[in-house]
Design a protein around this motif. Structure first.
Motif, short mmCIF file in Angstrom:
data_model
loop_
_atom_site.label_atom_id
_atom_site.label_comp_id
_atom_site.label_asym_id
_atom_site.label_seq_id
_atom_site.Cartn_x
_atom_site.Cartn_y
_atom_site.Cartn_z
N PRO A 1 -7.81 9.77 -7.36
CA PRO A 1 -6.62 9.56 -7.68
C PRO A 1 -5.75 10.70 -7.18
O PRO A 1 -6.20 11.92 -7.16
CB PRO A 1 -6.43 9.23 -9.19
CG PRO A 1 -7.64 9.91 -9.69
CD PRO A 1 -8.69 9.97 -8.77
N SER A 2 -4.23 10.43 -7.03
CA SER A 2 -3.74 11.46 -6.22
C SER A 2 -2.01 11.31 -6.88
O SER A 2 -1.90 10.50 -7.69
CB SER A 2 -3.45 11.29 -4.74
OG SER A 2 -2.22 11.93 -4.25
N ASN A 3 -1.40 12.40 -6.66
CA ASN A 3 -0.07 12.43 -7.29
C ASN A 3 0.95 11.54 -6.41
O ASN A 3 2.07 11.59 -6.72
CB ASN A 3 0.55 13.79 -7.72
CG ASN A 3 0.40 14.61 -6.34
OD1 ASN A 3 0.04 14.20 -5.27
ND2 ASN A 3 1.08 15.87 -6.63
N GLN A 4 0.24 10.88 -5.34
CA GLN A 4 1.17 10.17 -4.53
C GLN A 4 0.68 8.77 -4.22
O GLN A 4 -0.89 8.96 -4.32
CB GLN A 4 1.16 10.83 -3.02
CG GLN A 4 2.19 12.19 -3.16
CD GLN A 4 2.16 12.92 -1.81
OE1 GLN A 4 2.50 12.25 -0.77
NE2 GLN A 4 1.93 14.12 -1.74
N PRO A 5 1.18 7.84 -4.01
CA PRO A 5 0.35 6.47 -3.66
C PRO A 5 -0.39 6.89 -2.42
O PRO A 5 -0.03 7.65 -1.45
CB PRO A 5 1.75 5.54 -3.20
CG PRO A 5 2.93 6.28 -3.67
CD PRO A 5 2.61 7.68 -3.77
N GLN A 6 -1.37 5.86 -2.07
CA GLN A 6 -2.41 6.04 -1.10
C GLN A 6 -2.70 4.75 -0.78
O GLN A 6 -3.01 3.72 -1.37
CB GLN A 6 -3.94 6.76 -1.59
CG GLN A 6 -3.64 8.15 -2.52
CD GLN A 6 -5.07 8.74 -3.04
OE1 GLN A 6 -5.64 9.10 -2.20
NE2 GLN A 6 -5.32 8.55 -4.08
N THR A 7 -2.81 4.43 0.74
CA THR A 7 -3.41 3.30 1.17
C THR A 7 -4.42 3.61 2.38
O THR A 7 -4.27 4.32 3.13
CB THR A 7 -2.12 2.68 2.16
OG1 THR A 7 -1.15 2.62 1.17
CG2 THR A 7 -2.62 1.36 2.46
N PHE A 8 -5.48 2.94 1.93
CA PHE A 8 -6.90 3.21 2.83
C PHE A 8 -6.86 2.13 3.67
O PHE A 8 -6.38 0.95 3.54
CB PHE A 8 -7.90 3.02 1.73
CG PHE A 8 -7.90 4.63 0.84
CD1 PHE A 8 -8.61 5.64 1.09
CD2 PHE A 8 -7.22 4.37 -0.32
CE1 PHE A 8 -8.61 6.92 0.39
CE2 PHE A 8 -7.23 5.65 -1.07
CZ PHE A 8 -7.84 6.74 -0.92
N THR A 9 -7.88 2.54 4.61
CA THR A 9 -8.16 1.46 5.62
C THR A 9 -9.52 0.80 5.09
O THR A 9 -10.40 1.12 4.65
CB THR A 9 -8.47 2.23 6.86
OG1 THR A 9 -7.54 3.07 7.32
CG2 THR A 9 -8.95 1.27 8.05
N SER A 10 -9.35 -0.52 5.34
CA SER A 10 -10.46 -1.31 4.93
C SER A 10 -11.76 -1.41 5.94
O SER A 10 -11.35 -0.93 6.91
CB SER A 10 -10.07 -2.84 4.73
OG SER A 10 -10.14 -3.59 5.98
N PRO A 11 -13.00 -1.63 5.46
CA PRO A 11 -13.89 -1.42 6.22
C PRO A 11 -13.90 -2.42 7.61
O PRO A 11 -14.23 -1.93 8.51
CB PRO A 11 -14.93 -2.35 5.46
CG PRO A 11 -14.69 -2.12 4.31
CD PRO A 11 -13.18 -2.18 4.19
N SER A 12 -13.06 -3.41 7.49
CA SER A 12 -12.73 -4.30 8.73
C SER A 12 -11.60 -3.76 9.70
O SER A 12 -11.26 -4.14 10.64
CB SER A 12 -12.36 -5.56 8.53
OG SER A 12 -11.45 -5.48 7.72
N GLY A 13 -10.97 -2.68 9.18
CA GLY A 13 -9.86 -2.13 9.92
C GLY A 13 -8.47 -2.47 9.68
O GLY A 13 -7.71 -2.00 10.04
N GLY A 14 -8.30 -3.38 8.68
CA GLY A 14 -7.07 -3.57 7.94
C GLY A 14 -6.78 -2.49 7.12
O GLY A 14 -7.04 -1.55 6.93
N SER A 15 -5.89 -2.97 6.11
CA SER A 15 -5.28 -1.83 5.14
C SER A 15 -5.98 -2.52 3.83
O SER A 15 -5.60 -3.79 3.49
CB SER A 15 -3.93 -1.71 5.17
OG SER A 15 -3.51 -1.07 6.32
N ILE A 16 -6.28 -1.75 2.72
CA ILE A 16 -6.48 -2.09 1.40
C ILE A 16 -5.23 -1.84 0.69
O ILE A 16 -4.39 -0.94 1.18
CB ILE A 16 -7.53 -1.15 1.05
CG1 ILE A 16 -8.85 -1.59 1.50
CG2 ILE A 16 -7.72 -1.29 -0.64
CD1 ILE A 16 -9.90 -0.60 1.35
N GLY A 17 -4.89 -2.75 -0.37
CA GLY A 17 -3.54 -2.55 -0.97
C GLY A 17 -3.41 -1.15 -1.44
O GLY A 17 -4.25 -0.37 -1.97
N THR A 18 -2.01 -0.61 -1.65
CA THR A 18 -1.86 0.63 -2.05
C THR A 18 -2.12 0.97 -3.33
O THR A 18 -1.87 0.37 -4.07
CB THR A 18 -0.23 0.72 -1.84
OG1 THR A 18 0.16 0.54 -0.52
CG2 THR A 18 -0.08 2.36 -1.94
#
Lengths: 73, 436
Positions: free
Chosen positions: B86-103
């Motif tokens: 976890p971070s003190n800021q919102p994080q948005t990761f890349t999904s395995p298929s190259g899209g984005s995982i929800g923030t």
């Protein structure tokens, strides 16, 4: 490793000699023969549990093969 | 009775014991099928949900010869921890298929919610007496899911000695698993890149290939009748796996060496935290000792077991499991269950990297994972089962609660101390078993 093997050999031979003095006659086995006294009396439950713990923990097997067969771990 | 479906190796020795221990009630007519079914609902709040139906059938081929078949479906939805902090800021990761995982909101544990998977598993076992006191079991397992396929064959032998009071058992299992990660395996320790949603090229850190792992398991065991009401089993097993043992979807956060805050260094996507793909050793050797003791207590049954496991990843674990089957009203029972599990961390487990200390991208000789399942933790299960053993059918329903809890990492500093780095994981399970 050699010490481990020696220890295991001693443990097994000790167990076997201890085992030979244990046991009962066939007509004394009515309780042991009940299905709920089988070592794995509910194999479906054991398999479901093993699958859950395999996917959540770093250990598996023991009762039977540790196996793999799942991308969950 | 219909309950003795002997699919597992351990059950083979037990089954042999059962056959030696008499008893007509344990037998089926030749040609008869014995069918059982189970349904498991598994739910982690905010994480994984699983529904798992199982059906098994055993045919009595001859007096002591059986064929057992089992089909399992495993439907998963939800999210699992990615390894990132976890971070003190919102994080948005890349999904395995190259899209984005929800923030992921500030302060929340990043979860990978991109998986939705159905696994199908088939098991078969053929049990046949070879001589008066020797039984053989040949088995095979196959399972498949969209990124993973597994094959295994096994063989075991159980020998009765000491007038049927002692059963010696040995078995071998050989398996081969094929791993096909979405977009291929990631490059070890390569930094996660922005996905296509941000105009990035997350594929640049994937090498595009599939991989395999092989598994060899050896087990030896002894089952012993102690007296008219009790028996025990002691097994030693050796399990060797080699090949691709890394989790291709797990990542490790990189934090600032001074502040401890998660770094955000991606030019294309400002809310993509700096995180690298993990890499595990390419082999693992596990030793397990398993002991079980069962005692019949005037209709009730006490069932206890202990397992010790140690491996060359420096993980040791202890598992204690106790069931007490309290029989009442002739055919009904209540069975409370307690399980306690403790494991130490793998020697390459690290909850995060301090920037500058992460291995170079592509360095396959370095090993690290932030997968919490390789950390040090305790786990507790408590459950209660109610069942009925009727002459024509038997059924049971059980509710279990599972809790995993570990300490916060000692190496946390700065901003990391403001975050929950090792959150508890808990799950609720409902299990129904019906013997037709």
């Amino acid at each position: 490793m050699t010490i481990h093997k020696l220890g295991i050999a001693i443990a097994i031979s000790g167990l076997l000699s201890a085992c030979s003095s244990m046991g009962v006659d066939p007509w004394q086995r009515q309780n042991l023969a009940k299905p709920e006294m089988a070592l794995d009396s509910s194999p479906l439950t054991s398999a479901l549990d093993d699958h859950i713990y395999f996917s959540k923990e770093a250990s598996s097997g023991g009762r039977s093969f540790g196996g793999g067969g799942c991308g969950c771990n | 009775m219909k309950k003795n479906i002997r699919l597992s190796l351990a059950a083979a020795s037990c089954a042999l014991l059962g056959s030696q221990l008499a008893i007509a009630e344990d037998k089926h007519d030749v040609g008869e099928w014995d069918v059982s079914a189970a349904l498991l609902f598994y739910s982690e709040p905010d994480r994984v949900n699983a529904t798992e139906p199982v059906i098994s059938a055993k045919k009595q081929l001859d007096t002591d010869e059986t064929l057992s078949l089992k089909l399992t479906l495993d439907t998963l939805t939800g999210a699992s921890a990615s390894g990132a902090l976890p971070s003190n800021q919102p994080q948005t990761f890349t999904s395995p298929s190259g899209g984005s995982i929800g923030t992921t909101s500030a302060g929340d544990t990043p979860l990978d919610d991109s998986f939705k998977d159905t696994r199908v598993a088939v098991n078969a076992a053929w049990e046949k007496p070879i001589s008066k006191d020797l039984t053989m079991v040949l088995g095979g397992n196959f399972s498949t899911e969209y990124d993973y396929t597994s094959f295994a064959v096994n063989s075991s032998f159980a020998k009765d000695i000491n007038n049927g009071n002692t059963t010696l058992m040995t078995g071998l299992s050989l398996g081969m698993d094929m791993i096909k990660p979405v977009d291929g395996k990631p490059i070890p320790f390569a930094t996660m890149q922005a996905g296509r949603d941000y105009g990035g090229n997350s594929d640049s850190v994937k090498d595009g290939s599939d991989d395999t792992k092989s598994l060899v398991d050896v087990i030896v065991g002894v089952t012993q009748v102690i007296d008219e009401n009790s028996l025990f089993q002691l097994n030693y097993s050796l399990s060797s796996s080699s090949g691709y043992l890394t989790d291709p979807y797990k990542i490790i956060s990189v934090v600032d060496p001074v502040t401890g805050a998660t770094l955000f260094q991606n030019g294309a996507q400002s809310d993509l935290p700096t995180a690298v793909y993990e890499n595990r050793p390419d082999s693992r050797l596990k030793h397990s000792v398993f002991g079980q003791y069962k005692r019949y207590l005037g209709g009730d049954v006490l069932d206890t077991s202990y397992r010790f496991m140690v491996d060359d990843w420096d993980i040791t674990s202890h598992t204690v499991d106790v069931h007490y089957r309290w029989k009442f009203a002739d055919t009904q029972y209540l069975q409370p269950h307690v399980r306690v599990y403790q494991q130490s961390a793998a020697d390459f487990y690290t909850p995060f990297f301090v920037n500058g200390q992460q291995p170079t991208a592509g360095d396959k000789s370095a090993e690290a994972s932030a997968d919490y399942r390789l950390g040090e933790f305790m786990a507790y299960t408590i459950g209660l089962e109610y069942g009925q053993d009727n002459p024509s059918n038997s059924w049971s329903v059980a509710v279990e609660y599972y809790l995993q809890t570990g300490d916060e990492p000692a190496q946390a500093f700065g901003e990391l101390k403001n975050q929950e780095l090792y959150p508890d994981v808990d799950a609720l399970m409902l299990r129904i078993v019906y013997d037709f």
